[in-house]
Design a protein around this motif. Structure first.
Motif, PDB file in Angstrom:
ATOM      1  N   ASN A   1       0.833  -1.203   0.000  1.00 16.00           N
ATOM      2  CA  ASN A   1       0.000   0.000   0.000  1.00 16.00           C
ATOM      3  C   ASN A   1       0.870   1.256   0.000  1.00 16.00           C
ATOM      4  O   ASN A   1       1.414   1.653   1.030  1.00 16.00           O
ATOM      5  N   PRO A   2       0.967   1.910  -1.170  1.00 17.82           N
ATOM      6  CA  PRO A   2       1.859   3.078  -1.270  1.00 17.82           C
ATOM      7  C   PRO A   2       1.360   4.283  -0.483  1.00 17.82           C
ATOM      8  O   PRO A   2       2.112   5.234  -0.280  1.00 17.82           O
ATOM      9  N   ASP A   3       0.101   4.259  -0.026  1.00 16.70           N
ATOM     10  CA  ASP A   3      -0.411   5.397   0.739  1.00 16.70           C
ATOM     11  C   ASP A   3       0.000   5.341   2.209  1.00 16.70           C
ATOM     12  O   ASP A   3      -0.188   6.308   2.944  1.00 16.70           O
ATOM     13  N   VAL A   4       0.532   4.204   2.627  1.00 16.42           N
ATOM     14  CA  VAL A   4       0.926   4.083   4.032  1.00 16.42           C
ATOM     15  C   VAL A   4       2.198   4.887   4.295  1.00 16.42           C
ATOM     16  O   VAL A   4       3.197   4.736   3.581  1.00 16.42           O
ATOM     17  N   VAL A   5       2.121   5.759   5.286  1.00 19.03           N
ATOM     18  CA  VAL A   5       3.293   6.517   5.729  1.00 19.03           C
ATOM     19  C   VAL A   5       3.441   6.309   7.242  1.00 19.03           C
ATOM     20  O   VAL A   5       2.473   5.959   7.914  1.00 19.03           O
ATOM     21  N   VAL A   6       4.635   6.484   7.752  1.00 23.01           N
ATOM     22  CA  VAL A   6       4.888   6.228   9.174  1.00 23.01           C
ATOM     23  C   VAL A   6       5.584   7.440   9.778  1.00 23.01           C
ATOM     24  O   VAL A   6       6.471   8.033   9.160  1.00 23.01           O
ATOM     25  N   LEU A   7       5.131   7.819  10.963  1.00 28.26           N
ATOM     26  CA  LEU A   7       5.762   8.914  11.700  1.00 28.26           C
ATOM     27  C   LEU A   7       6.232   8.383  13.052  1.00 28.26           C
ATOM     28  O   LEU A   7       5.614   7.479  13.619  1.00 28.26           O
TER      29      LEU A   7
ATOM     30  N   MET B   1       3.596  15.683  15.943  1.00 26.62           N
ATOM     31  CA  MET B   1       3.489  14.446  15.159  1.00 26.62           C
ATOM     32  C   MET B   1       2.021  14.105  14.869  1.00 26.62           C
ATOM     33  O   MET B   1       1.676  13.763  13.737  1.00 26.62           O
ATOM     34  N   MET B   2       1.174  14.200  15.885  1.00 27.44           N
ATOM     35  CA  MET B   2      -0.238  13.853  15.675  1.00 27.44           C
ATOM     36  C   MET B   2      -0.891  14.836  14.695  1.00 27.44           C
ATOM     37  O   MET B   2      -1.679  14.435  13.835  1.00 27.44           O
ATOM     38  N   GLY B   3      -0.556  16.113  14.828  1.00 26.12           N
ATOM     39  CA  GLY B   3      -1.109  17.105  13.904  1.00 26.12           C
ATOM     40  C   GLY B   3      -0.637  16.861  12.478  1.00 26.12           C
ATOM     41  O   GLY B   3      -1.415  16.949  11.518  1.00 26.12           O
ATOM     42  N   THR B   4       0.643  16.544  12.324  1.00 25.48           N
ATOM     43  CA  THR B   4       1.181  16.277  10.992  1.00 25.48           C
ATOM     44  C   THR B   4       0.499  15.047  10.398  1.00 25.48           C
ATOM     45  O   THR B   4       0.151  15.025   9.207  1.00 25.48           O
ATOM     46  N   ALA B   5       0.297  14.038  11.230  1.00 27.73           N
ATOM     47  CA  ALA B   5      -0.391  12.829  10.766  1.00 27.73           C
ATOM     48  C   ALA B   5      -1.801  13.182  10.291  1.00 27.73           C
ATOM     49  O   ALA B   5      -2.270  12.667   9.263  1.00 27.73           O
ATOM     50  N   ALA B   6      -2.462  14.075  11.019  1.00 32.66           N
ATOM     51  CA  ALA B   6      -3.812  14.493  10.622  1.00 32.66           C
ATOM     52  C   ALA B   6      -3.789  15.157   9.247  1.00 32.66           C
ATOM     53  O   ALA B   6      -4.638  14.880   8.393  1.00 32.66           O
ATOM     54  N   GLY B   7      -2.800  16.015   9.026  1.00 36.69           N
ATOM     55  CA  GLY B   7      -2.694  16.693   7.732  1.00 36.69           C
ATOM     56  C   GLY B   7      -2.408  15.719   6.603  1.00 36.69           C
ATOM     57  O   GLY B   7      -2.944  15.844   5.494  1.00 36.69           O
ATOM     58  N   LEU B   8      -1.557  14.738   6.868  1.00 34.17           N
ATOM     59  CA  LEU B   8      -1.266  13.704   5.868  1.00 34.17           C
ATOM     60  C   LEU B   8      -2.542  12.913   5.555  1.00 34.17           C
ATOM     61  O   LEU B   8      -2.839  12.625   4.387  1.00 34.17           O
ATOM     62  N   ALA B   9      -3.297  12.577   6.599  1.00 27.80           N
ATOM     63  CA  ALA B   9      -4.534  11.814   6.390  1.00 27.80           C
ATOM     64  C   ALA B   9      -5.556  12.642   5.622  1.00 27.80           C
ATOM     65  O   ALA B   9      -6.283  12.107   4.778  1.00 27.80           O
ATOM     66  N   ALA B  10      -5.605  13.942   5.908  1.00 28.65           N
ATOM     67  CA  ALA B  10      -6.549  14.823   5.198  1.00 28.65           C
ATOM     68  C   ALA B  10      -6.204  14.914   3.719  1.00 28.65           C
ATOM     69  O   ALA B  10      -7.017  15.351   2.906  1.00 28.65           O
ATOM     70  N   SER B  11      -4.984  14.505   3.368  1.00 26.75           N
ATOM     71  CA  SER B  11      -4.542  14.519   1.974  1.00 26.75           C
ATOM     72  C   SER B  11      -4.495  13.107   1.393  1.00 26.75           C
ATOM     73  O   SER B  11      -3.826  12.874   0.383  1.00 26.75           O
ATOM     74  N   GLY B  12      -5.159  12.166   2.023  1.00 30.02           N
ATOM     75  CA  GLY B  12      -5.302  10.840   1.432  1.00 30.02           C
ATOM     76  C   GLY B  12      -4.296   9.794   1.870  1.00 30.02           C
ATOM     77  O   GLY B  12      -4.364   8.649   1.422  1.00 30.02           O
ATOM     78  N   LYS B  13      -3.364  10.170   2.728  1.00 32.19           N
ATOM     79  CA  LYS B  13      -2.387   9.181   3.198  1.00 32.19           C
ATOM     80  C   LYS B  13      -2.985   8.363   4.358  1.00 32.19           C
ATOM     81  O   LYS B  13      -3.961   8.769   4.981  1.00 32.19           O
ATOM     82  N   ILE B  14      -2.349   7.225   4.617  1.00 36.45           N
ATOM     83  CA  ILE B  14      -2.733   6.417   5.787  1.00 36.45           C
ATOM     84  C   ILE B  14      -1.552   6.438   6.741  1.00 36.45           C
ATOM     85  O   ILE B  14      -0.655   5.594   6.671  1.00 36.45           O
ATOM     86  N   PRO B  15      -1.512   7.434   7.633  1.00 35.89           N
ATOM     87  CA  PRO B  15      -0.362   7.562   8.536  1.00 35.89           C
ATOM     88  C   PRO B  15      -0.471   6.624   9.736  1.00 35.89           C
ATOM     89  O   PRO B  15      -1.545   6.490  10.319  1.00 35.89           O
ATOM     90  N   PHE B  16       0.634   6.001  10.064  1.00 40.76           N
ATOM     91  CA  PHE B  16       0.795   5.283  11.328  1.00 40.76           C
ATOM     92  C   PHE B  16       1.732   6.141  12.172  1.00 40.76           C
ATOM     93  O   PHE B  16       2.914   6.259  11.865  1.00 40.76           O
TER      94      PHE B  16
END
Lengths: 322, 289
Positions: free
Chosen positions: A26-32, A63-78
């Protein structure tokens, strides 16, 4: 079942490996991570997918805020850090920009509970499940072993919306094999029994199985064992069936008895099928330094504690039915 | 004081008709803010009025958006970190066509899509739920990182309050923007000098805001936040600035455009009565003529 020393793997280690496998498909998965990648085991993902890994430094709120922004742009952040920081320090961020908008952020919270050990109470989350469970729409998962962790990570990625996955530092026995069908919101029946049901999560699932064997061999008590990995949404029907069919329940968790699995089970039974419930968990106390074994003993979380609780529950059941 | 610290003369300037158009949009934002907060009986007019020109210039000149397709993946994004200025954000969104202008009068009412603070789940065009101060820049960073990962032309804009800079997370996020070299991100600080409990300098001295951002490694511009030409020029300069994010410290007047509200702390979080709102609207319209 404990005759041969079972293979032990920490759920955080399984988390790290699962992220790599998930990242491959899954290329949308990103990790922080927040300067704990070696501990949360996200370093494997970082090495494999450097462009999709974000080292955020010692800044959990950011980190949590950045993850939220990534998710709002279609990513699946862990987003990964210790449970005490993910749920505690960054609570407001998780509530405001992940929970409230229902964003697709997965929180991989390692080092849950007191089996963190020597680091002491500052690093031992005993209330994270309570905090996360109270956020509307948050899914809360506490895997029991390496296999369940891997399946939970994949299920979380499939699930639309915020998920909190609580992981442990210390090795735990492998309970499930690859045929295990993990489903969010579904408790797994590990052992059938008719006198009492032990409902457990995380580290205490293998202890619950051991307690059930002892209850059978030493006390003639037939204990059902449910692994309730999803604390929220809870498997109401499995709990009600346990209440109806066995008439007594023990909950077992490496967490405060306030607000975690024990509370969730009591809420369900109180409203829908009241039966005696005994809660094995941390009794409104902070942790302390020590080995995981010493702490599990000191806080009453060992198989023998579950056995005693089960006998109390059975006794109460008989008292009320007489 | 109010000049760019790099030569602005090389960036494109607004045409006269564009300046007129943006001033008119800002004027309408003010009218909407006053009528909506009066109708709601609560809300935050002061900091909404101070940000009218910034929002108008972003939404009607700078940003690439499509109100008919709010989810267009390549769109630019705006995060209102100072979420209490929601009435101004809703005004530009309605003016831009994300929802009907008449809906603005449902602000803060039960069942309305226009919640007291911005909610991305409720309102078309709102890109992030805000209101708990200090969190917008982190989310904007996340959007900028996602745009870069996907190779999109998206630029991300975020508006912070000056009092909001007292929140520690802003500076965590400010480090992230610089560390990640997010040159597709532009932050504005609505520097109106007042917060609920009084002047920002009295509450927690915030001297040398520009120097603080500069010390964090940002490209810093300081402008008159009510000058649409300067706002546009700052955005153009930010676009041309590579390798680092740009922050625009926009000097503004809280309550701007309404004489009885200007620089009066009490109007941070108090709605005008209907009569006060109509009197204020008359003043704004007279000024426009």
């Amino acid at each position: 079942m404990m005759a041969d020393a079972p293979k032990k793997i920490a759920t955080r280690a399984a988390y790290g490996k699962a992220l790599v496998r998930l990242g491959e498909i899954n290329p949308d998965v990103v990790v922080l991570d927040a300067d704990l990648a070696k501990s949360t085991k996200t370093d494997e993902f970082a090495a494999r997918f450097p462009d999709r890994f974000f080292e955020m430094g010692i800044a959990e709120a950011d980190m949590m805020g950045t993850a939220a922004g990534l998710a709002a742009s279609g990513k699946i952040p862990f987003a990964s850090t210790f449970a005490v920081f993910a749920a505690g320090r960054a609570f407001d961020q998780v509530r405001q920009v992940i929970g409230y908008p229902g964003l697709n952020v997965k929180i991989g919270a390692s080092h849950g509970g007191i089996t963190v050990g020597e680091d002491g109470a500052s690093h031992q989350s005993v209330e994270d499940i309570a905090l996360m469970r109270a956020i509307p729409g948050m899914t809360v998962i506490v895997p029991a072993d390496a296999m369940e962790t891997e399946k939970a990570v994949f299920a979380a990625a499939q699930h639309k919306g915020p998920v909190y996955i609580r992981l442990g530092r210390s090795g735990v026995p492998v309970i499930f094999d690859d045929n295990y069908n993990f489903e969010i919101g579904r408790a797994a029946l590990l052992r059938e029994g008719g006198d009492v049901t032990i409902i457990a999560c995380g580290v205490l699932v293998s202890f619950a199985l051991e307690a059930a064997s002892r209850l059978s061999e030493e006390n003639g008590v037939s204990a059902r064992v449910l692994n309730m990995a999803t604390i929220k949404p809870a498997d109401d029907e499995a709990v009600i069936a346990a209440a109806r069919e066995t008439g007594a329940i023990v909950t077992a968790e490496e967490h405060s008895v306030i607000g975690g699995l024990g509370s969730a089970v009591c809420e369900i039974t109180a409203e829908r099928f009241p039966v005696p419930v005994e809660r094995v968990g941390i009794r409104d106390a902070f942790g302390q330094s020590g080995t995981p074994e010493e702490l599990l003993r000191a806080y009453g979380l060992l198989p023998e504690d579950i056995v005693k609780a089960a006998l109390r529950a059975v006794e109460r059941k008989r008292g009320t039915t007489r | 004081m109010l000049g760019c610290d790099v030569h602005c003369c090389q960036v494109p300037a607004l045409a006269e008709d564009e300046v007129r158009m943006l001033k008119e949009r800002a004027r309408r934002v003010r009218v909407h803010v006053l009528r909506a907060t009066a109708e709601a009986g609560s809300g935050h007019p002061g900091g909404s009025l101070s940000s009218a020109e910034i929002l108008a210039t972003l939404y009607f000149k700078v940003m690439r958006i499509n109100p008919k397709d709010p989810g267009w993946p390549d769109r630019d994004r705006f995060v209102l970190s100072k979420g209490h200025a929601a009435p101004a954000l809703y005004a530009v969104l309605a003016e831009a066509g994300f929802f009907p202008v008449e809906e603005l009068l449902t602000l803060r009412k039960f069942g309305s899509r226009l919640q007291g603070h911005p909610s991305m789940k409720h309102t078309p065009g709102v890109e992030m739920s805000t209101g708990s101060l200090g969190q917008g820049l982190s989310t904007a960073n996340g959007m900028a990182l996602a745009a870069r990962l996907d190779g999109r032309p998206t630029r991300v804009y975020v508006l912070l309050g000056d009092g909001e800079l007292e929140e520690g997370q802003v500076w965590e996020a400010a480090m992230t923007s610089v560390h990640r070299k997010l040159d597709n991100l532009t932050a504005f600080v609505d520097y109106n000098g007042l917060q609920i409990d009084g002047p920002v300098t009295d509450v927690k001295s915030l001297d040398n805001i520009a120097a603080r951002w500069r010390a964090f490694g940002w490209h810093v511009l300081e402008i008159d936040g009510h000058d649409v030409r300067a706002i546009f020029a700052a955005c153009e300069e930010a676009k041309a600035t590579k390798g680092k994010p740009t922050v625009v410290v926009a000097h503004t007047v809280k309550g701007r455009g309404v004489p009885f509200m200007e620089n009066v702390v009490d109007w941070h979080g108090k709605a005008p009565s209907r009569d006060q709102a109509e009197e204020a609207v008359r003043r704004i319209e007279q000024e426009a003529e």
